[in-house]
Scaffold this motif. Structure first.
Motif, PDB file in Angstrom:
ATOM      1  N   PRO A 104     -66.641 -23.211  21.354  1.00 44.04           N
ATOM      2  CA  PRO A 104     -65.698 -24.096  22.036  1.00 44.04           C
ATOM      3  C   PRO A 104     -65.095 -23.507  23.316  1.00 44.04           C
ATOM      4  O   PRO A 104     -64.555 -24.245  24.138  1.00 44.04           O
ATOM      5  CB  PRO A 104     -64.618 -24.322  20.977  1.00 44.04           C
ATOM      6  CG  PRO A 104     -65.346 -24.162  19.683  1.00 44.04           C
ATOM      7  CD  PRO A 104     -66.313 -23.051  19.935  1.00 44.04           C
ATOM      8  N   ARG A 105     -65.167 -22.185  23.474  1.00 42.75           N
ATOM      9  CA  ARG A 105     -64.688 -21.566  24.710  1.00 42.75           C
ATOM     10  C   ARG A 105     -65.862 -21.073  25.556  1.00 42.75           C
ATOM     11  O   ARG A 105     -66.187 -21.653  26.577  1.00 42.75           O
ATOM     12  CB  ARG A 105     -63.719 -20.421  24.382  1.00 42.75           C
ATOM     13  CG  ARG A 105     -62.872 -19.948  25.589  1.00 42.75           C
ATOM     14  CD  ARG A 105     -63.599 -19.004  26.539  1.00 42.75           C
ATOM     15  NE  ARG A 105     -64.038 -17.778  25.872  1.00 42.75           N
ATOM     16  CZ  ARG A 105     -64.760 -16.845  26.474  1.00 42.75           C
ATOM     17  NH1 ARG A 105     -65.134 -16.990  27.732  1.00 42.75           N
ATOM     18  NH2 ARG A 105     -65.165 -15.773  25.808  1.00 42.75           N
ATOM     19  N   ASP A 106     -66.506 -20.019  25.124  1.00 38.88           N
ATOM     20  CA  ASP A 106     -67.595 -19.430  25.903  1.00 38.88           C
ATOM     21  C   ASP A 106     -68.752 -20.406  26.050  1.00 38.88           C
ATOM     22  O   ASP A 106     -69.401 -20.467  27.100  1.00 38.88           O
ATOM     23  CB  ASP A 106     -68.066 -18.147  25.205  1.00 38.88           C
ATOM     24  CG  ASP A 106     -68.933 -17.276  26.095  1.00 38.88           C
ATOM     25  OD1 ASP A 106     -69.476 -17.782  27.086  1.00 38.88           O
ATOM     26  OD2 ASP A 106     -69.070 -16.081  25.798  1.00 38.88           O
ATOM     27  N   GLY A 107     -69.023 -21.176  25.011  1.00 36.70           N
ATOM     28  CA  GLY A 107     -70.132 -22.112  25.074  1.00 36.70           C
ATOM     29  C   GLY A 107     -69.901 -23.258  26.028  1.00 36.70           C
ATOM     30  O   GLY A 107     -70.761 -23.597  26.844  1.00 36.70           O
ATOM     31  N   LEU A 108     -68.714 -23.840  25.971  1.00 32.80           N
ATOM     32  CA  LEU A 108     -68.449 -25.047  26.762  1.00 32.80           C
ATOM     33  C   LEU A 108     -68.092 -24.767  28.211  1.00 32.80           C
ATOM     34  O   LEU A 108     -68.196 -25.654  29.058  1.00 32.80           O
ATOM     35  CB  LEU A 108     -67.326 -25.853  26.105  1.00 32.80           C
ATOM     36  CG  LEU A 108     -67.591 -26.367  24.684  1.00 32.80           C
ATOM     37  CD1 LEU A 108     -66.480 -27.310  24.247  1.00 32.80           C
ATOM     38  CD2 LEU A 108     -68.944 -27.052  24.584  1.00 32.80           C
ATOM     39  N   GLN A 109     -67.672 -23.535  28.520  1.00 26.25           N
ATOM     40  CA  GLN A 109     -67.245 -23.266  29.895  1.00 26.25           C
ATOM     41  C   GLN A 109     -68.407 -23.331  30.892  1.00 26.25           C
ATOM     42  O   GLN A 109     -68.185 -23.470  32.091  1.00 26.25           O
ATOM     43  CB  GLN A 109     -66.561 -21.907  29.993  1.00 26.25           C
ATOM     44  CG  GLN A 109     -67.486 -20.713  29.833  1.00 26.25           C
ATOM     45  CD  GLN A 109     -66.750 -19.393  29.970  1.00 26.25           C
ATOM     46  OE1 GLN A 109     -65.521 -19.361  30.083  1.00 26.25           O
ATOM     47  NE2 GLN A 109     -67.472 -18.290  29.955  1.00 26.25           N
ATOM     48  N   MET A 110     -69.635 -23.247  30.382  1.00 24.67           N
ATOM     49  CA  MET A 110     -70.800 -23.333  31.259  1.00 24.67           C
ATOM     50  C   MET A 110     -71.492 -24.688  31.179  1.00 24.67           C
ATOM     51  O   MET A 110     -72.506 -24.914  31.827  1.00 24.67           O
ATOM     52  CB  MET A 110     -71.792 -22.229  30.908  1.00 24.67           C
ATOM     53  CG  MET A 110     -71.334 -20.835  31.313  1.00 24.67           C
ATOM     54  SD  MET A 110     -71.296 -20.616  33.103  1.00 24.67           S
ATOM     55  CE  MET A 110     -73.057 -20.507  33.455  1.00 24.67           C
ATOM     56  N   ALA A 111     -70.969 -25.587  30.360  1.00 26.51           N
ATOM     57  CA  ALA A 111     -71.604 -26.899  30.195  1.00 26.51           C
ATOM     58  C   ALA A 111     -71.543 -27.691  31.495  1.00 26.51           C
ATOM     59  O   ALA A 111     -70.579 -27.586  32.263  1.00 26.51           O
ATOM     60  CB  ALA A 111     -70.918 -27.671  29.074  1.00 26.51           C
TER      61      ALA A 111
ATOM     62  N   VAL B  17     -61.101 -21.305  20.528  1.00 26.46           N
ATOM     63  CA  VAL B  17     -61.143 -22.744  20.797  1.00 26.46           C
ATOM     64  C   VAL B  17     -61.025 -23.100  22.272  1.00 26.46           C
ATOM     65  O   VAL B  17     -61.252 -24.254  22.649  1.00 26.46           O
ATOM     66  CB  VAL B  17     -60.045 -23.479  20.006  1.00 26.46           C
ATOM     67  CG1 VAL B  17     -60.209 -23.244  18.508  1.00 26.46           C
ATOM     68  CG2 VAL B  17     -58.654 -23.071  20.471  1.00 26.46           C
ATOM     69  N   GLY B  18     -60.645 -22.144  23.123  1.00 23.33           N
ATOM     70  CA  GLY B  18     -60.513 -22.471  24.544  1.00 23.33           C
ATOM     71  C   GLY B  18     -59.897 -21.330  25.309  1.00 23.33           C
ATOM     72  O   GLY B  18     -59.664 -20.239  24.773  1.00 23.33           O
ATOM     73  N   SER B  19     -59.627 -21.569  26.587  1.00 22.25           N
ATOM     74  CA  SER B  19     -59.018 -20.545  27.432  1.00 22.25           C
ATOM     75  C   SER B  19     -57.945 -21.167  28.313  1.00 22.25           C
ATOM     76  O   SER B  19     -58.098 -22.290  28.808  1.00 22.25           O
ATOM     77  CB  SER B  19     -60.074 -19.843  28.287  1.00 22.25           C
ATOM     78  OG  SER B  19     -60.776 -20.761  29.097  1.00 22.25           O
ATOM     79  N   PHE B  20     -56.875 -20.416  28.509  1.00 22.45           N
ATOM     80  CA  PHE B  20     -55.780 -20.869  29.362  1.00 22.45           C
ATOM     81  C   PHE B  20     -56.011 -20.352  30.779  1.00 22.45           C
ATOM     82  O   PHE B  20     -55.480 -19.313  31.179  1.00 22.45           O
ATOM     83  CB  PHE B  20     -54.449 -20.411  28.773  1.00 22.45           C
ATOM     84  CG  PHE B  20     -54.046 -21.199  27.579  1.00 22.45           C
ATOM     85  CD1 PHE B  20     -53.271 -22.351  27.700  1.00 22.45           C
ATOM     86  CD2 PHE B  20     -54.458 -20.811  26.305  1.00 22.45           C
ATOM     87  CE1 PHE B  20     -52.911 -23.098  26.588  1.00 22.45           C
ATOM     88  CE2 PHE B  20     -54.094 -21.550  25.183  1.00 22.45           C
ATOM     89  CZ  PHE B  20     -53.322 -22.695  25.327  1.00 22.45           C
ATOM     90  N   VAL B  21     -56.838 -21.082  31.493  1.00 22.50           N
ATOM     91  CA  VAL B  21     -57.195 -20.762  32.875  1.00 22.50           C
ATOM     92  C   VAL B  21     -56.988 -22.016  33.718  1.00 22.50           C
ATOM     93  O   VAL B  21     -56.925 -23.127  33.180  1.00 22.50           O
ATOM     94  CB  VAL B  21     -58.663 -20.298  32.967  1.00 22.50           C
ATOM     95  CG1 VAL B  21     -58.866 -18.986  32.220  1.00 22.50           C
ATOM     96  CG2 VAL B  21     -59.607 -21.365  32.418  1.00 22.50           C
ATOM     97  N   PRO B  22     -56.868 -21.871  35.039  1.00 21.25           N
ATOM     98  CA  PRO B  22     -56.682 -23.055  35.894  1.00 21.25           C
ATOM     99  C   PRO B  22     -57.823 -24.058  35.730  1.00 21.25           C
ATOM    100  O   PRO B  22     -59.000 -23.696  35.786  1.00 21.25           O
ATOM    101  CB  PRO B  22     -56.657 -22.465  37.305  1.00 21.25           C
ATOM    102  CG  PRO B  22     -56.182 -21.055  37.113  1.00 21.25           C
ATOM    103  CD  PRO B  22     -56.787 -20.612  35.819  1.00 21.25           C
TER     104      PRO B  22
END
Length: 314
Positions: A20-27, A53-58
């Protein structure tokens, strides 16, 4: 040590699902929040006990993570689930804690090139940021745990070879901040089994039990071999992503994570316990595909099917 002897121990191996974090950030597209939450719930139902589950980034940098606060608030209500969120700085860590994350994961690149590209800071500057977060956590009395991932610990697509001594130096500096959970990440998937063993041993000699686990990618097809090497030198904590999704937008050439389903199959077949129902885990791929129909899905076990000889470890 013979693998039969290791398997006979029936040790537990923790797998943190980072899809949900590393996988989806490149989708290439965004997974809707509701679909993401349904997928996370299915992973937890399959027995996955830790999920990043995710990342707190802009959101302007990684729009796929724009709903992380809502996802954390949903996931923290799932009984027995450890909810992990990535935060690159103090502000992100504060947001993660406010949303209810049980653990905050902070990236620290060992290589200068990746650190500048990913965080716009030198490695030692990011170590100082970790120190600020630790100090804030302690002063505020927050119950959330902190873990640090030493990114590009086995090579960098920008800088090339990353000296082992530099990995040890950064890990030691992080331990000095008071962080008690430090992992090693093969961010671009360049590691080989001999290197995994060497770096793990060197870091453990320096920081002892603070070395937590491995985050592996499969760029060169050695992901599971590297996990096996990690097992051989005592690692019992791994990150993985369902269907092998993932990569780093700031590390050219980086491909997906090791496949959670294949890792579970390997570990359970060897006699290690993961607590994860493999059939239910594979079934969760359907929700992932429905949420991101254009994304390729990897994994040999899902392709071949669970063999009749498979038995989950006791």
């Amino acid at each position: 040590m013979l693998w039969a002897q290791i398997a006979a121990m029936s040790e537990h191996v923790m797998i943190c699902e980072v899809g949900p974090r590393d996988g989806l950030q490149m989708a290439k597209s965004r997974m809707e929040t509701g679909a993401k939450c349904d997928w996370i719930a299915a992973l937890a139902k399959a027995g996955v006990k830790e999920i990043e589950v995710g990342s707190f980034v802009p959101a302007k940098l990684i729009p796929q993570m724009a709903d992380t606060e809502a996802v954390v608030r949903f996931a923290k209500e799932i009984p027995g689930l450890v909810v992990v969120a990535l935060a690159p700085n103090l502000r992100g860590a504060q947001a993660a804690v406010a949303a209810g994350a049980h653990r905050v994961s902070i990236p620290v690149s060992v290589s200068e090139g990746h650190s500048r590209a990913n965080l716009n800071r030198a490695p030692d500057e990011q170590v100082a940021v970790v120190g600020q977060i630790v100090e804030w956590m302690e002063s505020a009395g927050n119950p959330a745990e902190i873990e640090v991932a030493c990114s590009t610990a086995f090579g960098c697509s920008i800088d090339g070879v990353v000296p082992e001594r530099e990995v040890v130096r950064i890990a030691a500096a992080l331990a000095e901040t008071g962080v008690e959970q430090i992992g090693l990440a093969d961010t671009v998937g360049y590691a080989n089994p001999a290197q995994i063993k060497s770096v793990v041993r060197a870091v453990r000699r320096e920081i002892g039990p603070a070395l937590r686990g491995l985050h592996l990618h499969d760029t060169m097809g050695l992901g599971l071999a590297n996990a096996l090497a990690g097992l051989e030198v005592g690692i019992r904590d791994f990150d993985a992503a369902l269907a092998g999704l993932g990569g780093c937008p700031f590390a050219p050439g980086a491909s997906g994570n090791i496949v959670t389903e294949d890792l579970v199959f390997m570990l359970e077949s060897m006699g290690f316990g993961t607590g994860i129902d493999l059939a239910a885990l594979i079934a969760a791929r359907r929700l992932l595909h429905e949420g991101l129909p254009a994304e390729p899905m990897h994994g040999q076990v899902a392709k071949a099917g669970i063999p009749r000889t498979y038995r989950q470890a006791a």
